[in-house]
Design a protein around this motif. Structure first.
Motif, short mmCIF file in Angstrom:
data_model
loop_
_atom_site.label_atom_id
_atom_site.label_comp_id
_atom_site.label_asym_id
_atom_site.label_seq_id
_atom_site.Cartn_x
_atom_site.Cartn_y
_atom_site.Cartn_z
N ASN A 95 35.38 121.23 97.17
CA ASN A 95 36.71 121.73 96.82
C ASN A 95 37.67 120.58 96.51
O ASN A 95 38.45 120.65 95.55
CB ASN A 95 37.29 122.56 97.97
N GLY A 96 37.62 119.53 97.31
CA GLY A 96 38.53 118.41 97.11
C GLY A 96 38.36 117.75 95.76
O GLY A 96 39.34 117.48 95.06
N PHE A 97 37.11 117.47 95.38
CA PHE A 97 36.87 116.82 94.10
C PHE A 97 37.12 117.77 92.93
O PHE A 97 37.59 117.35 91.87
CB PHE A 97 35.46 116.23 94.05
N ALA A 98 36.83 119.06 93.12
CA ALA A 98 37.11 120.03 92.06
C ALA A 98 38.61 120.16 91.84
O ALA A 98 39.09 120.23 90.70
CB ALA A 98 36.50 121.38 92.41
N LEU A 99 39.38 120.20 92.92
CA LEU A 99 40.83 120.28 92.79
C LEU A 99 41.40 119.02 92.15
O LEU A 99 42.35 119.09 91.36
CB LEU A 99 41.46 120.52 94.16
N ALA A 100 40.81 117.87 92.47
CA ALA A 100 41.24 116.63 91.82
C ALA A 100 40.98 116.68 90.32
O ALA A 100 41.82 116.25 89.52
CB ALA A 100 40.53 115.44 92.45
N ALA A 101 39.81 117.21 89.94
CA ALA A 101 39.49 117.33 88.52
C ALA A 101 40.47 118.26 87.81
O ALA A 101 40.91 117.99 86.69
CB ALA A 101 38.05 117.83 88.34
N MET A 102 40.82 119.36 88.47
CA MET A 102 41.82 120.27 87.90
C MET A 102 43.15 119.55 87.69
O MET A 102 43.76 119.64 86.62
CB MET A 102 42.07 121.45 88.85
N GLU A 103 43.60 118.86 88.73
CA GLU A 103 44.89 118.18 88.66
C GLU A 103 44.93 117.15 87.53
O GLU A 103 45.90 117.09 86.76
CB GLU A 103 45.17 117.48 89.99
N LYS A 104 43.86 116.37 87.40
CA LYS A 104 43.84 115.33 86.37
C LYS A 104 43.69 115.92 84.98
O LYS A 104 44.18 115.35 84.00
CB LYS A 104 42.74 114.32 86.67
N THR A 105 43.04 117.07 84.88
CA THR A 105 42.99 117.78 83.60
C THR A 105 44.39 118.25 83.20
O THR A 105 44.83 118.06 82.06
CB THR A 105 42.04 118.99 83.68
N VAL A 106 45.10 118.86 84.15
CA VAL A 106 46.46 119.34 83.89
C VAL A 106 47.36 118.18 83.48
O VAL A 106 48.17 118.31 82.53
CB VAL A 106 47.03 120.06 85.13
#
Length: 204
Positions: A95-106
């Motif tokens: 979850n942590g790395f997936a949320l980081a990927a979302m944030e950096k995509t945004v």
């Protein structure tokens, strides 16, 4: 129960999919934080998606906090975050790395699509792009070698969040994160998008 926000937000979508998996009925109100700002502000003055309004009027923001709240509405064996410690730690890592990927995509989308061209800062864009790829590299390693569900022998928040993150990047930044570079993650997302809960919650 009402879920406020657009499904093109990965944070809104992960909550909606989770609601379907948990079997919790809800009304989705597709209100944009941009074009529907004033409408959203009347619902939640912070104008943050997702916003969840429970039947008793409880208003919550932030997808992770909302999901923790929803998990407590069902028996332990049905919760999307595993109870067993080793499996829970694995799900937290995913979850942590997936949320980081979302944030950096945004952040990449905001830099390129919302900030005026003369104010865009290329070193910053390159940095957040590298961070997104770093997050996906770790996720791909975590997912690799695991067939079916990622942990606990059933669908968990790890499956949902990793798959939603990958699909979001493919949708909003096509061609930036290639499936050949992250094959395990791409395969997980491909499987997940066929699951009924994902089909019922299309990215739009």
């Amino acid at each position: 129960m009402q879920l406020i926000g657009m499904m093109d937000s990965p944070y809104v979508r992960r909550v909606a999919i989770s609601l379907h998996v948990l079997g919790l009925p809800f009304e989705h109100r597709s209100v944009s934080v941009f074009s529907g700002y004033d409408t959203f502000a009347r619902i939640n003055p912070v104008v943050k998606a997702p916003t969840l309004i429970d039947d008793d009027g409880t208003l919550l923001v932030d997808s992770t906090l909302i999901l923790d709240y929803l998990d407590r509405k069902v028996p332990a064996e049905r919760r999307l975050m595993p109870e067993e410690n080793q499996e829970r730690v694995f799900a937290l890592r995913v979850n942590g790395f997936a949320l980081a990927a979302m944030e950096k995509t945004v952040q990449q989308v905001y830099e390129r699509q919302l900030r005026p061209a003369e104010r865009q800062h290329e070193p910053w864009f390159e940095r957040v792009s590298a961070q997104m790829h770093a997050a996906y590299a770790v996720l791909d390693e975590l997912v690799a070698g695991r067939q079916g569900w990622l942990c606990a022998g059933r669908i968990t928040q790890a499956d949902i969040t990793a798959a939603v993150a990958w699909r979001f990047t493919q949708y909003i930044l096509p061609g930036v994160a290639e499936a050949a570079r992250y094959p395990a993650l791409a395969a997980l997302s491909g499987r997940a998008e066929q699951w009924p809960e994902f089909v019922a919650t299309p990215l739009e």
